[in-house]
Enzyme design. Structure first.
Site, PDB file in Angstrom:
ATOM      1  N   PRO A  25       0.842  -1.203   0.000  1.00 35.83           N
ATOM      2  CA  PRO A  25       0.000   0.000   0.000  1.00 35.83           C
ATOM      3  C   PRO A  25       0.875   1.250   0.000  1.00 35.83           C
ATOM      4  CG  PRO A  25       0.035  -1.006   2.174  1.00 35.83           C
ATOM      5  CD  PRO A  25       0.787  -1.936   1.280  1.00 35.83           C
ATOM      6  N   ASP A  36       5.886   2.263   2.027  1.00 25.11           N
ATOM      7  CA  ASP A  36       4.991   1.135   2.263  1.00 25.11           C
ATOM      8  C   ASP A  36       4.305   1.352   3.610  1.00 25.11           C
ATOM      9  OD1 ASP A  36       3.770  -1.307   2.802  1.00 25.11           O
ATOM     10  OD2 ASP A  36       5.457  -2.511   2.075  1.00 25.11           O
ATOM     11  N   HIS A  37       2.975   1.574   3.571  1.00 24.38           N
ATOM     12  CA  HIS A  37       2.271   1.928   4.797  1.00 24.38           C
ATOM     13  C   HIS A  37       2.124   0.741   5.754  1.00 24.38           C
ATOM     14  CE1 HIS A  37       0.383   4.751   7.281  1.00 24.38           C
ATOM     15  NE2 HIS A  37      -0.417   5.357   6.422  1.00 24.38           N
ATOM     16  N   ARG A  38       2.464  -0.469   5.316  1.00 25.15           N
ATOM     17  CA  ARG A  38       2.500  -1.603   6.243  1.00 25.15           C
ATOM     18  C   ARG A  38       3.692  -1.492   7.178  1.00 25.15           C
ATOM     19  NH1 ARG A  38       2.824  -6.423   2.048  1.00 25.15           N
ATOM     20  NH2 ARG A  38       4.484  -4.980   1.379  1.00 25.15           N
TER      21      ARG A  38
END
Length: 457
Positions: free
Chosen positions: A251, A427-429
């Site tokens: 994401p 990467d929003h994870r």
């Protein structure tokens, strides 16, 4: 006089589990005498162009593939006539012999003890292949005896010669060609291969499909200069697959910051006039790369990756800094190993070397793997900002915009300043919004005032 024997060289995995490579050119011909590790071919993997050294010293007996052919890993590409030195004949520089692999080349072999397969080009791990029982691989081949030198009774092992595959066997083709056939609805059983040894090529499938369409009364495919078709293979194919995987797996979040980089440009001018950097190419990318490395010290989360299999976030305690490079073969992202340990002068040299090698198409597979964070310099094309896609396996990428003169408020008054826009995708994870924002603010702070480095080191 010693007897001779034939040794096959099968296309090795040139790194990162690649399954195929294209033969670009042969540097030898049948009958040529070659030495150990002499460059015999130039091949293109999905990542780079690689020079292939010979694992044997001897005479080239046969070239099994033509330039332009995509070959699967494990397939024979060249045979050598070498001196038979007994059980250890044909040893490579490491003292190991090339392992016979009956499942990889379509040649009947006898059971053999475990052998150590040499790491021919310096990529990938050395693999132990245990001895396996003899069997005839799918698609039997005829063999041709090689005459031993006069005065000896020994005969060399057989050299494979091409024949049509037996009825019921799958036609010879490569995975990309089989996929193309599926996409076009072409039955490979009905296609005659025009490639080496009857290999079905992409052109064979396309020509068959066009003929089939015309025979059904449909309009023929337009020809002439109305369109140009470029086969997607090699670096461009790998890049496309990697970008799709990244875009639809991680994401992405992108943040932007516009910075007055006038102090950085002034510093750059002073460094260029310094004897310390005499003969060294310095650009805004050089200073920005160093700034990224310093900003990471306070924001190490961005130097991480998401491990899907183990459901872990892996934070790297080193920085392999990737630099996106546009090349005639497509986009590549080679990286500078342990860039965080390099002083500015050495970092500048490595940046110049990296970009020149990439543009010449000579980047090694090892330089294209193992990156931890990347920079893409879109400013060289006059672009201000963008939303860069993460390099697979990394949690962040920085895009550097063009340095432009623009009106800027300084001490409550308008002034003409040199301004740059920074774009950060992450990467929003792995990276929270706060972490990404702090990193971008630190990076901008360094470029706006290089003296800020003193507060971060």
């Amino acid at each position: 006089m010693s007897a001779t024997m034939i040794k096959e060289f099968r296309l090795p995995d040139l790194g990162e589990g690649l399954t195929e490579s294209e033969i670009l050119s042969w540097k030898v011909a049948v009958g040529d005498t070659v030495t150990l590790n002499q460059v015999i071919a130039e091949v293109e993997t999905a990542k780079a162009v690689v020079e292939l050294p010979s694992p044997f010293a001897g005479v080239v007996a046969a070239l099994h593939e033509e330039p332009g052919t995509v070959v699967e890993v494990g397939k024979p590409i060249v045979s050598f006539e070498v001196d038979d030195a007994g059980p250890s004949g044909g040893a490579n520089a490491d003292g190991g012999a090339q392992a016979d692999r009956p499942d990889a080349g379509g040649v009947e072999t006898q059971a053999a003890p475990a052998k150590r397969e040499p790491n021919l080009v310096g990529y990938g791990a050395v693999v132990e292949h245990p001895g396996r029982p003899a069997r005839r691989a799918r698609g039997q081949v005829r063999t041709q005896a090689v005459q031993a030198p006069s005065g000896t009774e020994a005969a060399a092992p057989a050299v494979p010669a091409a024949v049509e595959p037996p009825a019921g066997e799958r036609p010879r083709s490569t995975p990309p060609v089989r996929k193309l056939a599926r996409d076009l609805g072409v039955d490979l059983e009905q296609v005659t291969g025009t490639g080496p040894h009857g290999l079905i090529t992409r052109e064979d499938v396309q020509n068959f499909g066009n003929t089939y369409v015309e025979s059904e009364g449909a309009a023929p495919v337009p020809s002439g200069d109305r369109e140009t078709r470029t086969p997607v293979k090699g670096v461009r194919k790998f890049t496309a697959a990697a970008m799709v995987q990244s875009a639809f797996t991680a994401p992405h979040v992108t943040e932007f910051l516009t910075v007055d980089v006038t102090p950085t440009m002034e510093l750059l001018a002073r460094l260029k006039g310094s004897k310390v950097f005499e003969g060294v190419k310095l650009t805004p990318l050089t200073i920005a790369a160093k700034a990224v490395l310093i900003a990471l010290r306070n924001n190490p989360t961005l130097n991480s990756r998401w491990d899907e299999e183990n459901q872990e976030i892996v934070q790297f305690n080193y920085v392999n800094l990737g630099i996106a490079a546009a090349t005639p073969r497509g986009l590549t992202v080679p990286n500078i190993k342990d860039a965080d340990r390099l002083p500015l002068r050495e970092l500048a040299g490595r940046l110049s070397e990296l970009t020149e090698t990439a543009r010449a198409g000579r980047t090694s597979p090892s330089d294209l793997s193992g990156g931890t964070i990347s920079i893409t310099n879109i400013g060289v094309f006059g672009i201000d900002a963008g939303t860069p896609i993460l390099n697979p396996g990394e949690a962040a990428i920085v895009a550097l915009g063009a340095v432009r003169k623009a009106p800027w408020v300084v001490d409550d008054a308008l002034a003409v300043r040199q301004v740059m826009s920074l774009s950060l995708s992450f990467d929003h994870r792995v990276v929270d919004g706060e972490q990404g924002s702090r990193f971008l603010a630190d990076l901008g702070g360094i470029l706006a005032d290089p003296a800020m480095v003193l507060t971060m080191v």
